[in-house]
Design a protein around this motif. Sequence first.
Motif, PDB file in Angstrom:
ATOM      1  N   PHE A 130       0.831  -1.210   0.000  1.00 28.88           N
ATOM      2  CA  PHE A 130       0.000   0.000   0.000  1.00 28.88           C
ATOM      3  C   PHE A 130       0.868   1.263   0.000  1.00 28.88           C
ATOM      4  CE2 PHE A 130      -2.529   3.257   2.340  1.00 28.88           C
ATOM      5  CZ  PHE A 130      -3.476   3.481   1.350  1.00 28.88           C
ATOM      6  N   VAL A 131       1.928   1.268   0.800  1.00 27.84           N
ATOM      7  CA  VAL A 131       2.831   2.424   0.830  1.00 27.84           C
ATOM      8  C   VAL A 131       3.502   2.600  -0.524  1.00 27.84           C
ATOM      9  CG1 VAL A 131       4.936   3.372   1.867  1.00 27.84           C
ATOM     10  CG2 VAL A 131       3.220   2.287   3.322  1.00 27.84           C
ATOM     11  N   GLN A 132       3.907   1.490  -1.142  1.00 27.69           N
ATOM     12  CA  GLN A 132       4.563   1.577  -2.451  1.00 27.69           C
ATOM     13  C   GLN A 132       3.593   2.021  -3.534  1.00 27.69           C
ATOM     14  OE1 GLN A 132       6.179  -2.456  -2.348  1.00 27.69           O
ATOM     15  NE2 GLN A 132       8.238  -1.614  -2.271  1.00 27.69           N
ATOM     16  N   TRP A 133       2.334   1.612  -3.435  1.00 29.33           N
ATOM     17  CA  TRP A 133       1.321   2.071  -4.387  1.00 29.33           C
ATOM     18  C   TRP A 133       1.189   3.592  -4.321  1.00 29.33           C
ATOM     19  CZ3 TRP A 133      -3.434   4.538  -3.434  1.00 29.33           C
ATOM     20  CH2 TRP A 133      -4.292   4.638  -4.535  1.00 29.33           C
ATOM     21  N   ASN A 134       1.138   4.132  -3.098  1.00 28.81           N
ATOM     22  CA  ASN A 134       1.041   5.578  -2.934  1.00 28.81           C
ATOM     23  C   ASN A 134       2.300   6.290  -3.413  1.00 28.81           C
ATOM     24  OD1 ASN A 134      -1.455   6.742  -1.649  1.00 28.81           O
ATOM     25  ND2 ASN A 134      -1.127   5.021  -0.271  1.00 28.81           N
ATOM     26  N   THR A 135       3.447   5.694  -3.140  1.00 29.67           N
ATOM     27  CA  THR A 135       4.709   6.272  -3.609  1.00 29.67           C
ATOM     28  C   THR A 135       4.742   6.314  -5.128  1.00 29.67           C
ATOM     29  OG1 THR A 135       5.831   5.374  -1.651  1.00 29.67           O
ATOM     30  CG2 THR A 135       7.230   6.104  -3.483  1.00 29.67           C
ATOM     31  N   ILE A 195      10.657 -14.408   1.326  1.00 32.33           N
ATOM     32  CA  ILE A 195       9.504 -15.047   0.681  1.00 32.33           C
ATOM     33  C   ILE A 195       8.661 -14.000  -0.038  1.00 32.33           C
ATOM     34  CG2 ILE A 195       7.373 -16.339   1.075  1.00 32.33           C
ATOM     35  CD1 ILE A 195       8.731 -17.543   3.569  1.00 32.33           C
ATOM     36  N   ILE A 196       8.374 -12.904   0.668  1.00 35.21           N
ATOM     37  CA  ILE A 196       7.583 -11.820   0.092  1.00 35.21           C
ATOM     38  C   ILE A 196       8.333 -11.173  -1.062  1.00 35.21           C
ATOM     39  CG2 ILE A 196       6.445  -9.615   0.558  1.00 35.21           C
ATOM     40  CD1 ILE A 196       5.208 -12.005   2.018  1.00 35.21           C
ATOM     41  N   HIS A 197       9.634 -10.990  -0.883  1.00 38.80           N
ATOM     42  CA  HIS A 197      10.435 -10.324  -1.901  1.00 38.80           C
ATOM     43  C   HIS A 197      10.435 -11.114  -3.206  1.00 38.80           C
ATOM     44  CE1 HIS A 197      12.930  -7.063  -2.978  1.00 38.80           C
ATOM     45  NE2 HIS A 197      14.074  -7.714  -3.022  1.00 38.80           N
ATOM     46  N   PHE A 198      10.644 -12.431  -3.127  1.00 35.76           N
ATOM     47  CA  PHE A 198      10.644 -13.266  -4.320  1.00 35.76           C
ATOM     48  C   PHE A 198       9.261 -13.278  -4.983  1.00 35.76           C
ATOM     49  CE2 PHE A 198      14.422 -15.790  -2.590  1.00 35.76           C
ATOM     50  CZ  PHE A 198      15.312 -15.179  -3.452  1.00 35.76           C
ATOM     51  N   PHE A 199       8.220 -13.283  -4.174  1.00 32.04           N
ATOM     52  CA  PHE A 199       6.857 -13.241  -4.717  1.00 32.04           C
ATOM     53  C   PHE A 199       6.633 -11.937  -5.471  1.00 32.04           C
ATOM     54  CE2 PHE A 199       2.302 -12.145  -4.178  1.00 32.04           C
ATOM     55  CZ  PHE A 199       1.749 -13.194  -4.902  1.00 32.04           C
ATOM     56  N   ASN A 200       7.061 -10.819  -4.885  1.00 31.22           N
ATOM     57  CA  ASN A 200       6.887  -9.518  -5.533  1.00 31.22           C
ATOM     58  C   ASN A 200       7.679  -9.424  -6.834  1.00 31.22           C
ATOM     59  OD1 ASN A 200       5.205  -8.631  -3.498  1.00 31.22           O
ATOM     60  ND2 ASN A 200       6.803  -7.559  -2.369  1.00 31.22           N
ATOM     61  N   ILE A 201       8.882  -9.964  -6.838  1.00 28.26           N
ATOM     62  CA  ILE A 201       9.698  -9.957  -8.063  1.00 28.26           C
ATOM     63  C   ILE A 201       8.989 -10.755  -9.164  1.00 28.26           C
ATOM     64  CG2 ILE A 201      11.854 -10.745  -9.133  1.00 28.26           C
ATOM     65  CD1 ILE A 201      13.207 -10.246  -6.424  1.00 28.26           C
ATOM     66  N   THR A 202       8.453 -11.902  -8.792  1.00 23.62           N
ATOM     67  CA  THR A 202       7.768 -12.748  -9.771  1.00 23.62           C
ATOM     68  C   THR A 202       6.566 -12.023 -10.370  1.00 23.62           C
ATOM     69  OG1 THR A 202       8.451 -14.749  -8.567  1.00 23.62           O
ATOM     70  CG2 THR A 202       6.626 -14.965 -10.136  1.00 23.62           C
ATOM     71  N   SER A 216      -8.109 -13.996 -14.477  1.00 28.02           N
ATOM     72  CA  SER A 216      -9.556 -14.112 -14.285  1.00 28.02           C
ATOM     73  C   SER A 216     -10.012 -13.246 -13.110  1.00 28.02           C
ATOM     74  CB  SER A 216      -9.932 -15.586 -14.074  1.00 28.02           C
ATOM     75  OG  SER A 216     -11.331 -15.745 -14.109  1.00 28.02           O
ATOM     76  N   LYS A 217     -10.745 -13.824 -12.152  1.00 24.37           N
ATOM     77  CA  LYS A 217     -11.282 -13.019 -11.050  1.00 24.37           C
ATOM     78  C   LYS A 217     -10.191 -12.518 -10.118  1.00 24.37           C
ATOM     79  CE  LYS A 217     -15.922 -15.031 -11.035  1.00 24.37           C
ATOM     80  NZ  LYS A 217     -16.955 -15.740 -10.251  1.00 24.37           N
ATOM     81  N   LEU A 218      -9.027 -13.152 -10.146  1.00 22.34           N
ATOM     82  CA  LEU A 218      -7.919 -12.693  -9.309  1.00 22.34           C
ATOM     83  C   LEU A 218      -7.343 -11.361  -9.788  1.00 22.34           C
ATOM     84  CD1 LEU A 218      -5.946 -15.992  -8.563  1.00 22.34           C
ATOM     85  CD2 LEU A 218      -7.380 -14.673  -6.999  1.00 22.34           C
ATOM     86  N   LYS A 219      -7.783 -10.907 -10.977  1.00 27.37           N
ATOM     87  CA  LYS A 219      -7.305  -9.630 -11.496  1.00 27.37           C
ATOM     88  C   LYS A 219      -7.689  -8.474 -10.588  1.00 27.37           C
ATOM     89  CE  LYS A 219     -11.328  -8.878 -14.524  1.00 27.37           C
ATOM     90  NZ  LYS A 219     -11.773  -8.796 -15.931  1.00 27.37           N
ATOM     91  N   TYR A 220      -8.726  -8.663  -9.779  1.00 26.41           N
ATOM     92  CA  TYR A 220      -9.143  -7.611  -8.856  1.00 26.41           C
ATOM     93  C   TYR A 220      -8.283  -7.583  -7.587  1.00 26.41           C
ATOM     94  CZ  TYR A 220     -13.230  -7.543 -11.884  1.00 26.41           C
ATOM     95  OH  TYR A 220     -14.063  -7.455 -12.982  1.00 26.41           O
ATOM     96  N   ILE A 221      -7.388  -8.549  -7.484  1.00 23.75           N
ATOM     97  CA  ILE A 221      -6.478  -8.606  -6.332  1.00 23.75           C
ATOM     98  C   ILE A 221      -5.042  -8.380  -6.768  1.00 23.75           C
ATOM     99  CG2 ILE A 221      -5.597 -10.058  -4.455  1.00 23.75           C
ATOM    100  CD1 ILE A 221      -8.289 -11.516  -4.470  1.00 23.75           C
ATOM    101  N   PHE A 222      -4.612  -9.110  -7.817  1.00 24.92           N
ATOM    102  CA  PHE A 222      -3.212  -9.032  -8.241  1.00 24.92           C
ATOM    103  C   PHE A 222      -3.049  -8.254  -9.549  1.00 24.92           C
ATOM    104  CE2 PHE A 222      -3.270 -12.998  -5.700  1.00 24.92           C
ATOM    105  CZ  PHE A 222      -2.332 -12.622  -4.734  1.00 24.92           C
ATOM    106  N   TYR A 246      -1.606   1.929 -10.803  1.00 22.71           N
ATOM    107  CA  TYR A 246      -0.340   2.125 -10.102  1.00 22.71           C
ATOM    108  C   TYR A 246       0.112   0.904  -9.306  1.00 22.71           C
ATOM    109  CZ  TYR A 246      -1.389   7.083 -10.921  1.00 22.71           C
ATOM    110  OH  TYR A 246      -1.696   8.293 -11.488  1.00 22.71           O
ATOM    111  N   GLY A 247      -0.689  -0.131  -9.261  1.00 25.35           N
ATOM    112  CA  GLY A 247      -0.394  -1.289  -8.427  1.00 25.35           C
ATOM    113  C   GLY A 247       0.998  -1.846  -8.639  1.00 25.35           C
ATOM    114  N   ILE A 248       1.664  -2.180  -7.543  1.00 25.88           N
ATOM    115  CA  ILE A 248       2.981  -2.820  -7.610  1.00 25.88           C
ATOM    116  C   ILE A 248       2.772  -4.330  -7.727  1.00 25.88           C
ATOM    117  CG2 ILE A 248       5.201  -3.123  -6.460  1.00 25.88           C
ATOM    118  CD1 ILE A 248       4.616  -0.241  -7.370  1.00 25.88           C
TER     119      ILE A 248
END
Length: 297
Positions: A130-135, A195-202, A216-222, A246-248
Motif C-alpha cells: 500500500f505504501v509503495q502504491w502511494n509512492t 519469501i515476500i520479496h521473491f513473490f513480488n519480483i515474480t 480471471s477473477k484474481l485480477k481484482y487482487i493481483f 499504479y499497483g505494484i
Amino acid sequence: MQKYLEIIKNSYSGYWNYLKNEIITINHWDNYFYGLILISLLVWILEIAFPWRKEQSIFRKDFWLDTFYMFFNFFLLNLIVLIALSNTVAEFFNDILASFNLSISSFQLLDVDKLPKVLGLFIFFIVADFVQWNTHRLLHRIPFLWNFHKVHHSVKEMGFAAHLRYHWMEPVVYKTILYIPLAIIGGFDAQDVAIIHFFNITIGHLNHANLGWDYSKLKYIFNNPKMHIWHHAKKLPNHVRYGVNYGITLSLWDYLFKTNYIPHDGKDIELGFKGDEKFPKDFISQELYPIKFKHEN
C-alpha cells in the motif's frame, strides 16, 4: 562524523562480502542473486511459450539494456551507494530521535514477532504494498519525481526485464517513505521477508512480460500483464493524464481508489510518454537525464 564514516565503510565491506557469498554459495534457498536469475529465466520461458504479441522478438527492443538495469539496480546499486546511504540515513534518523530521548521502537504499534508467522508476513506484505502504491502515484504526480520515473516509462516494448529498468533514485524514494511504516510494525525476520520479496519480483516480472494474462477473477487482487500494459500507455485521456493502474503487486488499491483503467485489450497500444522520442537511449544518458532536464514536466 567518525561514526557515520565507519558505518559507510562497514556498509561497503559488508555488502561486498555478502554479494561475493551470494554468487559463490548457492546452498541456501533465499539467495537473491540466483533467485533473480531463476525467476527471470522462468518468466522469459513463459514469454517464449505463450507470447501475447507474437510478432515481438524474443530479444525485444532494449532487451540487453533492461537486463543490465536488472542486475545494476538489484545488486551493483547496493554496492555503489544504496546500502551505505540507507544505513547512514537510518542511523542519523535514530540519532535525531535519541536527542529527544526517543527511539524508533517508541513508535512501534505492533511487533509481528508476537503474531503467527503467516499473519505477520501478511501484514508486512499489505502495508508495504500500500505504501509503495502511494509512492508510485507520487512519482507520476510530482514533476521532479516524474523526471526520474521517465526512465522506467521509456520502455517501448514490454518484457520481463523492463520490470527493473528504473533510475537509481527511485529505490531511495521508496525506501525513505517505507522506512517509518515498516519500523512502526517492526520485528521482521530476513528469511521470512525473502519469501515476500521473491513473490513480488515474480509478479513484477509477469506484469511486464509479453503475456496476455489477467488471472480471471484474481485480477481484482493481483496486478497483471493486461492491466499493467495500460500503466505504460503513451496516450491516455485527460482525466487520467497522470497515470493509471499504479499497483505494484496488488491491483486491489487501484480498484478501491478508482485509479483502475482498462478500456480495451491493450495488446498493441503504443508505450512510452509524450516526448519520449527525445529521451536518451543509453544507460549513462538516462541516468543523467533528471539532472539535465529538471525543468521538464
